[in-house]
Enzyme design. Structure first.
Site, PDB file in Angstrom:
ATOM      1  N   ASP A 116      17.344  65.878  70.097  1.00 38.46           N
ATOM      2  CA  ASP A 116      17.888  65.034  69.041  1.00 38.46           C
ATOM      3  C   ASP A 116      18.565  63.823  69.660  1.00 38.46           C
ATOM      4  O   ASP A 116      19.386  63.958  70.571  1.00 38.46           O
ATOM      5  CB  ASP A 116      18.884  65.822  68.197  1.00 38.46           C
ATOM      6  CG  ASP A 116      19.231  65.110  66.901  1.00 38.46           C
ATOM      7  OD1 ASP A 116      18.391  64.346  66.412  1.00 38.46           O
ATOM      8  OD2 ASP A 116      20.326  65.332  66.371  1.00 38.46           O
ATOM      9  N   HIS A 123      25.542  54.335  62.669  1.00 40.77           N
ATOM     10  CA  HIS A 123      26.042  55.709  62.682  1.00 40.77           C
ATOM     11  C   HIS A 123      26.943  55.940  63.898  1.00 40.77           C
ATOM     12  O   HIS A 123      28.037  56.508  63.769  1.00 40.77           O
ATOM     13  CB  HIS A 123      24.874  56.696  62.714  1.00 40.77           C
ATOM     14  CG  HIS A 123      25.290  58.122  62.905  1.00 40.77           C
ATOM     15  ND1 HIS A 123      25.980  58.837  61.952  1.00 40.77           N
ATOM     16  CD2 HIS A 123      25.138  58.968  63.960  1.00 40.77           C
ATOM     17  CE1 HIS A 123      26.226  60.055  62.390  1.00 40.77           C
ATOM     18  NE2 HIS A 123      25.731  60.158  63.612  1.00 40.77           N
ATOM     19  N   GLU A 187      22.682  65.728  58.482  1.00 41.80           N
ATOM     20  CA  GLU A 187      22.276  64.497  59.149  1.00 41.80           C
ATOM     21  C   GLU A 187      20.843  64.197  58.733  1.00 41.80           C
ATOM     22  O   GLU A 187      19.928  64.978  59.034  1.00 41.80           O
ATOM     23  CB  GLU A 187      22.401  64.608  60.672  1.00 41.80           C
ATOM     24  CG  GLU A 187      23.851  64.682  61.126  1.00 41.80           C
ATOM     25  CD  GLU A 187      24.034  64.554  62.620  1.00 41.80           C
ATOM     26  OE1 GLU A 187      25.150  64.214  63.048  1.00 41.80           O
ATOM     27  OE2 GLU A 187      23.059  64.795  63.363  1.00 41.80           O
ATOM     28  N   GLU A 189      17.514  62.536  59.158  1.00 38.75           N
ATOM     29  CA  GLU A 189      16.841  62.031  60.347  1.00 38.75           C
ATOM     30  C   GLU A 189      15.331  61.987  60.146  1.00 38.75           C
ATOM     31  O   GLU A 189      14.794  62.539  59.191  1.00 38.75           O
ATOM     32  CB  GLU A 189      17.166  62.918  61.557  1.00 38.75           C
ATOM     33  CG  GLU A 189      18.661  63.110  61.797  1.00 38.75           C
ATOM     34  CD  GLU A 189      18.972  63.736  63.138  1.00 38.75           C
ATOM     35  OE1 GLU A 189      18.091  63.707  64.027  1.00 38.75           O
ATOM     36  OE2 GLU A 189      20.096  64.238  63.309  1.00 38.75           O
ATOM     37  N   ASP A 221      19.436  67.713  60.356  1.00 42.98           N
ATOM     38  CA  ASP A 221      20.104  68.382  61.471  1.00 42.98           C
ATOM     39  C   ASP A 221      21.499  68.801  60.990  1.00 42.98           C
ATOM     40  O   ASP A 221      22.479  68.089  61.180  1.00 42.98           O
ATOM     41  CB  ASP A 221      20.195  67.441  62.672  1.00 42.98           C
ATOM     42  CG  ASP A 221      20.641  68.165  63.933  1.00 42.98           C
ATOM     43  OD1 ASP A 221      20.317  69.346  64.081  1.00 42.98           O
ATOM     44  OD2 ASP A 221      21.321  67.538  64.760  1.00 42.98           O
ATOM     45  N   ARG A 225      31.082  70.079  61.515  1.00 41.41           N
ATOM     46  CA  ARG A 225      31.880  69.040  62.162  1.00 41.41           C
ATOM     47  C   ARG A 225      33.147  69.579  62.819  1.00 41.41           C
ATOM     48  O   ARG A 225      33.592  69.032  63.833  1.00 41.41           O
ATOM     49  CB  ARG A 225      32.241  67.959  61.144  1.00 41.41           C
ATOM     50  CG  ARG A 225      31.043  67.245  60.535  1.00 41.41           C
ATOM     51  CD  ARG A 225      30.215  66.543  61.581  1.00 41.41           C
ATOM     52  NE  ARG A 225      29.129  65.765  60.962  1.00 41.41           N
ATOM     53  CZ  ARG A 225      28.170  65.175  61.639  1.00 41.41           C
ATOM     54  NH1 ARG A 225      28.121  65.281  62.966  1.00 41.41           N
ATOM     55  NH2 ARG A 225      27.232  64.501  61.010  1.00 41.41           N
ATOM     56  N   GLN A 228      32.008  71.275  65.977  1.00 42.44           N
ATOM     57  CA  GLN A 228      31.551  70.209  66.869  1.00 42.44           C
ATOM     58  C   GLN A 228      32.727  69.463  67.506  1.00 42.44           C
ATOM     59  O   GLN A 228      32.728  69.196  68.712  1.00 42.44           O
ATOM     60  CB  GLN A 228      30.679  69.222  66.087  1.00 42.44           C
ATOM     61  CG  GLN A 228      30.171  68.049  66.901  1.00 42.44           C
ATOM     62  CD  GLN A 228      29.407  67.038  66.055  1.00 42.44           C
ATOM     63  OE1 GLN A 228      29.281  67.181  64.840  1.00 42.44           O
ATOM     64  NE2 GLN A 228      28.892  65.999  66.683  1.00 42.44           N
ATOM     65  N   LYS A 241      25.722  72.521  66.143  1.00 43.17           N
ATOM     66  CA  LYS A 241      24.406  72.013  65.741  1.00 43.17           C
ATOM     67  C   LYS A 241      23.317  73.088  65.756  1.00 43.17           C
ATOM     68  O   LYS A 241      22.346  72.983  65.012  1.00 43.17           O
ATOM     69  CB  LYS A 241      23.980  70.903  66.706  1.00 43.17           C
ATOM     70  CG  LYS A 241      24.886  69.695  66.737  1.00 43.17           C
ATOM     71  CD  LYS A 241      24.553  68.747  65.611  1.00 43.17           C
ATOM     72  CE  LYS A 241      25.224  67.410  65.806  1.00 43.17           C
ATOM     73  NZ  LYS A 241      24.824  66.437  64.770  1.00 43.17           N
ATOM     74  N   THR A 245      18.233  73.655  61.963  1.00 48.37           N
ATOM     75  CA  THR A 245      17.689  72.311  61.792  1.00 48.37           C
ATOM     76  C   THR A 245      16.479  72.447  60.884  1.00 48.37           C
ATOM     77  O   THR A 245      15.536  73.179  61.214  1.00 48.37           O
ATOM     78  CB  THR A 245      17.267  71.682  63.127  1.00 48.37           C
ATOM     79  OG1 THR A 245      18.405  71.600  63.996  1.00 48.37           O
ATOM     80  CG2 THR A 245      16.684  70.299  62.925  1.00 48.37           C
ATOM     81  N   GLU A 346      30.314  60.315  57.347  1.00 49.53           N
ATOM     82  CA  GLU A 346      30.462  58.873  57.121  1.00 49.53           C
ATOM     83  C   GLU A 346      30.682  58.565  55.642  1.00 49.53           C
ATOM     84  O   GLU A 346      31.487  57.687  55.302  1.00 49.53           O
ATOM     85  CB  GLU A 346      29.210  58.151  57.599  1.00 49.53           C
ATOM     86  CG  GLU A 346      28.927  58.273  59.083  1.00 49.53           C
ATOM     87  CD  GLU A 346      27.518  57.829  59.387  1.00 49.53           C
ATOM     88  OE1 GLU A 346      27.322  56.621  59.643  1.00 49.53           O
ATOM     89  OE2 GLU A 346      26.592  58.669  59.352  1.00 49.53           O
TER      90      GLU A 346
END
Length: 398
Positions: A116, A123, A187, A189, A221, A225, A228, A241, A245, A346
């Protein structure tokens, strides 16, 4: 023009023809290609010698077909197009068409490795401001190489697979605490599926991107948080993570995206030679993120700082081998505006600015929430290519 009823004018017309793997009832997995709301059973078509691929289309995954390489990919696509447009083939092909609504979709390819990247400047800047307030949003190396991490292939799942809320260590007032993630995120992607492998010790030039990469899938993904944030220094993402996925069930061939090619962004400072390719191309993919049915964001892929070809070149520049079935993802796709970001980190600015979803104020994902990511791209003669969606629903921690 296709003779298949309802396919003309759809995002899954004869100009698209994405590949997937499906089952009917308790039957064995079969490779198919989507046309409108139907699936052409390619296993049956090859058995009937309507299309020839050395038996690769009669396998339970796409891997054998992916390994054949671009000349065979192109020849099979041309033959499928002929079968679906020439009325002379209708009587032989029509019995091999299966409604999408009757099929159960499988993971379309066996994932060899998963990488990834972190290729959206917007971002990366947003995350830098949220995680490292008061410091430069981009780290010094960011504009010199495509940052990435090596993920976990064994937890890549097909769209529709439930996502169990992960547990792990997360920051507490007096040290770490253990429990379910309280800041579960997404996420949005775009992923790239490798077909042709490369030997260990030989790097793949950016110019050879289309000789190795078969096609594109949408990717979510999923990211915890809080887990992480506690674990990622100094070695980067790990358990925050690796729990899941999600990828779309349909792989869009690169050949279907020729009209979506756009000039890649200007890169300043200039990149090193191995990251240069002429032409310098990105893809005009327009994503949409829906949270419990509410459209919350529309990330634009065309503005990604690092292109798919550059990502592939960097992935192999140290001599790392490619394998058939490798998946590498772009990293979160985010644009300049808040309604163009590809993560809820975000969207809610780290949870400080809730958004309204179906009448409720929300920050991160709750159990029972469903997130669906879709995308479109320009096709030939004003047509639209509609990529296969990727969706998942959060289940409580075990």
């Amino acid at each position: 023009m296709t003779w298949v009823s309802g396919a003309a004018g759809s995002g899954y017309g004869v100009h698209h023809l994405p590949y997937g793997v499906f089952r009917i009832g308790d039957g064995e997995p079969r490779i198919g290609v989507r046309i409108g709301e139907l699936i052409l059973d390619l296993a049956g078509a090859e058995a009937a010698e309507l299309v020839l691929a050395g038996g690769a289309l009669r396998r339970p995954t796409l891997n054998a077909f992916l390994a054949l390489g671009r000349p065979q990919w192109t020849a099979v696509r041309q033959r499928i197009t002929e079968l679906l447009t020439d009325p002379a083939h209708r009587s032989a092909v029509e019995p091999l068409l299966v409604p999408v609504s009757e099929a159960r979709m499988e993971l379309p390819f066996e994932v060899a490795d998963y990488v990834d990247f972190y290729s959206s400047e917007q971002h990366a800047s947003n995350v830098g401001q949220i995680f490292r307030p008061g410091q430069p949003p981009l780290l010094p190396n960011w504009k010199h190489l495509p940052i990435g991490y090596h993920g976990r292939a064994g937890t890549v799942v097909v769209s529709g697979t439930p996502v169990v809320r992960p547990q792990g260590q997360r920051p507490g007032r007096e040290g770490p605490v253990f429990g379910p993630s309280a800041r579960l995120d997404i996420e949005a992607e775009v992923g790239f599926v490798v077909g042709v492998p490369s030997p260990l010790g030989r790097r793949v030039p950016a110019a050879d991107f289309a000789e190795h990469v078969f096609g594109v899938v949408l990717v979510n993904d999923w990211s915890a948080r809080d887990i992480q944030a506690w674990e990622y220094q100094p070695l980067g993402p790990f358990l925050g993570k690796s729990f899941a996925t999600s990828v779309a069930a349909w792989v869009t061939p690169l050949d279907a995206l020729r009209h979506a090619e756009v000039a890649g962004p200007e890169q300043d400072p200039p990149v090193l030679d191995y990251l240069r390719a002429e032409p310098h191309l990105g893809l005009d993919l327009r994503l949409a993120v829906r949270w419990n049915g509410t459209l919350v964001s529309e990330p634009p892929f065309a503005g990604m700082y690092w292109t798919p070809a550059q990502q592939l070149a960097h992935l192999t520049v140290n001599g790392a081998a490619l394998r058939t079935g490798d998946l590498y993802a772009s990293g979160t796709v985010s644009g300049d505006r808040r309604d163009q970001v590809g993560s809820f980190l975000e969207l809610t600015w780290g949870g400080a600015e809730p958004v309204t979803v179906a009448g409720e104020e929300r920050t991160f994902l709750a159990d029972g929430d469903t997130v669906t990511i879709t995308a479109t791209a320009p096709g030939p003669d004003g047509c639209t290519v509609e990529l296969g969606e990727v969706t998942g629903t959060v289940r409580p921690a075990n």
